[in-house]
Design a protein around this motif. Sequence first.
Motif, PDB file in Angstrom:
ATOM      1  N   ALA A 108      -3.108   7.108   5.955  1.00  0.00           N
ATOM      2  CA  ALA A 108      -3.756   8.232   5.268  1.00  0.00           C
ATOM      3  C   ALA A 108      -2.837   9.451   5.282  1.00  0.00           C
ATOM      4  N   ARG A 109      -2.228   9.695   6.432  1.00  0.00           N
ATOM      5  CA  ARG A 109      -1.343  10.848   6.556  1.00  0.00           C
ATOM      6  C   ARG A 109      -0.146  10.702   5.618  1.00  0.00           C
ATOM      7  N   ARG A 110       0.377   9.485   5.545  1.00  0.00           N
ATOM      8  CA  ARG A 110       1.559   9.277   4.712  1.00  0.00           C
ATOM      9  C   ARG A 110       1.244   9.435   3.231  1.00  0.00           C
ATOM     10  N   VAL A 111       0.085   8.969   2.822  1.00  0.00           N
ATOM     11  CA  VAL A 111      -0.310   9.130   1.423  1.00  0.00           C
ATOM     12  C   VAL A 111      -0.446  10.614   1.089  1.00  0.00           C
ATOM     13  N   ASP A 112      -1.061  11.373   1.974  1.00  0.00           N
ATOM     14  CA  ASP A 112      -1.187  12.814   1.729  1.00  0.00           C
ATOM     15  C   ASP A 112       0.184  13.469   1.625  1.00  0.00           C
ATOM     16  N   GLN A 113       1.094  13.032   2.485  1.00  0.00           N
ATOM     17  CA  GLN A 113       2.444  13.593   2.441  1.00  0.00           C
ATOM     18  C   GLN A 113       3.137  13.276   1.118  1.00  0.00           C
ATOM     19  N   MET A 114       2.877  12.090   0.606  1.00  0.00           N
ATOM     20  CA  MET A 114       3.482  11.718  -0.674  1.00  0.00           C
ATOM     21  C   MET A 114       3.073  12.694  -1.764  1.00  0.00           C
ATOM     22  N   PHE A 115       1.779  12.991  -1.808  1.00  0.00           N
ATOM     23  CA  PHE A 115       1.301  13.934  -2.824  1.00  0.00           C
ATOM     24  C   PHE A 115       1.897  15.320  -2.600  1.00  0.00           C
ATOM     25  N   GLN A 116       2.038  15.698  -1.338  1.00  0.00           N
ATOM     26  CA  GLN A 116       2.562  17.030  -1.023  1.00  0.00           C
ATOM     27  C   GLN A 116       4.048  17.153  -1.349  1.00  0.00           C
ATOM     28  N   THR A 117       4.753  16.033  -1.393  1.00  0.00           N
ATOM     29  CA  THR A 117       6.194  16.129  -1.615  1.00  0.00           C
ATOM     30  C   THR A 117       6.597  15.720  -3.031  1.00  0.00           C
ATOM     31  N   GLY A 118       5.645  15.803  -3.953  1.00  0.00           N
ATOM     32  CA  GLY A 118       6.015  15.648  -5.354  1.00  0.00           C
ATOM     33  C   GLY A 118       5.901  14.249  -5.919  1.00  0.00           C
TER      34      GLY A 118
ATOM     35  N   ALA B  68       4.828  -2.156 -12.117  1.00  0.00           N
ATOM     36  CA  ALA B  68       3.589  -1.463 -12.494  1.00  0.00           C
ATOM     37  C   ALA B  68       2.479  -1.680 -11.483  1.00  0.00           C
ATOM     38  N   LYS B  69       2.605  -2.725 -10.678  1.00  0.00           N
ATOM     39  CA  LYS B  69       1.560  -3.013  -9.695  1.00  0.00           C
ATOM     40  C   LYS B  69       1.825  -2.343  -8.351  1.00  0.00           C
ATOM     41  N   ALA B  70       2.908  -1.604  -8.244  1.00  0.00           N
ATOM     42  CA  ALA B  70       3.241  -0.973  -6.968  1.00  0.00           C
ATOM     43  C   ALA B  70       2.131  -0.033  -6.525  1.00  0.00           C
ATOM     44  N   ILE B  71       1.795  -0.111  -5.266  1.00  0.00           N
ATOM     45  CA  ILE B  71       0.751   0.752  -4.717  1.00  0.00           C
ATOM     46  C   ILE B  71       1.146   2.209  -4.915  1.00  0.00           C
ATOM     47  N   GLY B  72       0.216   2.978  -5.412  1.00  0.00           N
ATOM     48  CA  GLY B  72       0.483   4.389  -5.639  1.00  0.00           C
ATOM     49  C   GLY B  72       0.910   4.646  -7.068  1.00  0.00           C
ATOM     50  N   TYR B  73       1.863   3.871  -7.531  1.00  0.00           N
ATOM     51  CA  TYR B  73       2.357   4.077  -8.893  1.00  0.00           C
ATOM     52  C   TYR B  73       1.279   3.712  -9.906  1.00  0.00           C
TER      53      TYR B  73
ATOM     54  N   LEU C 217      -8.457   8.421 -13.668  1.00  0.00           N
ATOM     55  CA  LEU C 217      -8.733   8.461 -12.238  1.00  0.00           C
ATOM     56  C   LEU C 217      -8.554   9.906 -11.781  1.00  0.00           C
ATOM     57  N   THR C 218      -9.433  10.387 -10.924  1.00  0.00           N
ATOM     58  CA  THR C 218      -9.228  11.718 -10.356  1.00  0.00           C
ATOM     59  C   THR C 218      -8.211  11.601  -9.231  1.00  0.00           C
ATOM     60  N   GLN C 219      -7.666  12.747  -8.842  1.00  0.00           N
ATOM     61  CA  GLN C 219      -6.669  12.689  -7.777  1.00  0.00           C
ATOM     62  C   GLN C 219      -7.274  12.197  -6.472  1.00  0.00           C
ATOM     63  N   GLU C 220      -8.512  12.604  -6.209  1.00  0.00           N
ATOM     64  CA  GLU C 220      -9.168  12.152  -4.973  1.00  0.00           C
ATOM     65  C   GLU C 220      -9.370  10.638  -5.013  1.00  0.00           C
ATOM     66  N   ALA C 221      -9.752  10.130  -6.184  1.00  0.00           N
ATOM     67  CA  ALA C 221      -9.963   8.678  -6.306  1.00  0.00           C
ATOM     68  C   ALA C 221      -8.635   7.935  -6.177  1.00  0.00           C
ATOM     69  N   ALA C 222      -7.584   8.505  -6.726  1.00  0.00           N
ATOM     70  CA  ALA C 222      -6.267   7.889  -6.642  1.00  0.00           C
ATOM     71  C   ALA C 222      -5.815   7.828  -5.180  1.00  0.00           C
ATOM     72  N   ARG C 223      -6.014   8.929  -4.493  1.00  0.00           N
ATOM     73  CA  ARG C 223      -5.655   8.996  -3.081  1.00  0.00           C
ATOM     74  C   ARG C 223      -6.408   7.932  -2.287  1.00  0.00           C
ATOM     75  N   GLU C 224      -7.710   7.882  -2.526  1.00  0.00           N
ATOM     76  CA  GLU C 224      -8.575   6.941  -1.814  1.00  0.00           C
ATOM     77  C   GLU C 224      -8.111   5.500  -2.051  1.00  0.00           C
ATOM     78  N   LYS C 225      -7.830   5.202  -3.308  1.00  0.00           N
ATOM     79  CA  LYS C 225      -7.441   3.845  -3.672  1.00  0.00           C
ATOM     80  C   LYS C 225      -6.082   3.473  -3.074  1.00  0.00           C
ATOM     81  N   MET C 226      -5.181   4.449  -3.061  1.00  0.00           N
ATOM     82  CA  MET C 226      -3.869   4.199  -2.454  1.00  0.00           C
ATOM     83  C   MET C 226      -3.999   3.861  -0.981  1.00  0.00           C
ATOM     84  N   ILE C 227      -4.842   4.620  -0.308  1.00  0.00           N
ATOM     85  CA  ILE C 227      -5.023   4.397   1.132  1.00  0.00           C
ATOM     86  C   ILE C 227      -5.604   3.007   1.366  1.00  0.00           C
TER      87      ILE C 227
END
Length: 350
Positions: A240-250, A270-275, A286-296
């Motif tokens: 979870a922390r790493r996903v948040d950091q990804m969003f914070q770093t662009g 295209a199937k890469a997690i996050g991408y 997808l909203t950003q919150e939903a994207a974050r949730e799904k990535m995690i």
Amino acid sequence: MTDTTLGQPRLKHQKQDRSKDSITSTATAFILAGATATGKTAVAQILAEQMGCSILSADAMLVYKGMDIGTAKPTVADRGDIPYAGIDLVTPAEPFSTGRWIESATSVLKAFGQQQPTTGTHTVTPQGKPSLIVVGGTGLYIKALTDGMQSAVAPPGIREKWQLVFDHSGISGLQSELRQRAPEAFASFPDPSNPRRLLRALEQLETMGTLPGQWKTNSASATTVIVLSLPREQLHRRIARRVDQMFQTGFIEEVRALRKAYPVWSATAAKAIGYEEVCALLDNTLTQEAAREKMIIRTRQLAKRQETWFRHQTQAHWLMLTEHDTPHAIAERVYELWRHYGPTTIHIPG
RNA sequence: GGCGAGGUAGCUCAGUUGGUAGAGCAGCGGACUGAAAAUUCGCGUGUCGUCGGUUCGAUCCCGACCCUUGCCA
């Protein structure tokens, strides 16, 4: 040193395997694996610096150029002077495969094979001789390396042909095709409702006349991979922390730029997690919150599958960690284990 | 405050003409031979909001209360 005595029976065992296959040369490498977000990249970097090694990444997503933040690829600064192989091999527009990774890994190993003694005394850090650290979370890549994957490149069109069968008559279509061609193999097929495996089996049957069966070198018992592992709950927190950091770093900007450069991505990229999720975010599905949730969630599920693989598909020494362990402390423990087990001998095909 | 809707698995909800309940997601476990961050298989006991009442029997019917939510004041 105790290393050599421990290494001896293994070397003998592998020499036997070598004689029955037409493998021409070997190389040695230290292998570090583990689920995503266990910190293996940082640990490998430290060890490479201390031991004077190069790094070969065994990761199916680090191969894509420009997919950096979302794959947690070590940055140029992270890498320092350590040479890395197995990363930035293709653009996201190109499809990738295990075979292509092996191809690339083989050429790296060849260079190392020439510098390594094939028998005798292996020390952890051969003085003056650069050695190789293989690090990654893609179990199939590591196993392909250590156990030798049966090689056959299917001529173009064959997979498409079977894909067409699947599109038209679904899973049962593939099943009856395989049943017809190899009844006894079909009867014992591990998971007959998996279209991927059915398709690949048909493809291989047509290309090589055999089904996926024995690994080329049955050296699983002789290969010890170090697997880093964190308690599930702690790993989930790190993810979870790493996903948040990804969003914070662009991360979003990275994906936006990549889409501009490569409008169409290969199915694998295209199937890469996050991408996949951030693309949906940019498409407003997808909203950003939903994207974050799904990535995690997807990352957690990946980690679980990775651990299942290492538990059952590789001869592994598990290194149980806590989130409080520093990369340096972990590196020290890995180093001790490598001293104990010695490097893994890898047969280079061709 | 009045009227309505609802409170069931970690989450979203279905359901039982009254015989103590089941889907999806999450989670957990498994498989894995050139798509592997893919693909695929298995696993469902939970004070059915609380307290009473009716009943042989209540999560379901009745009453009160608590909470959420919508509309009207």
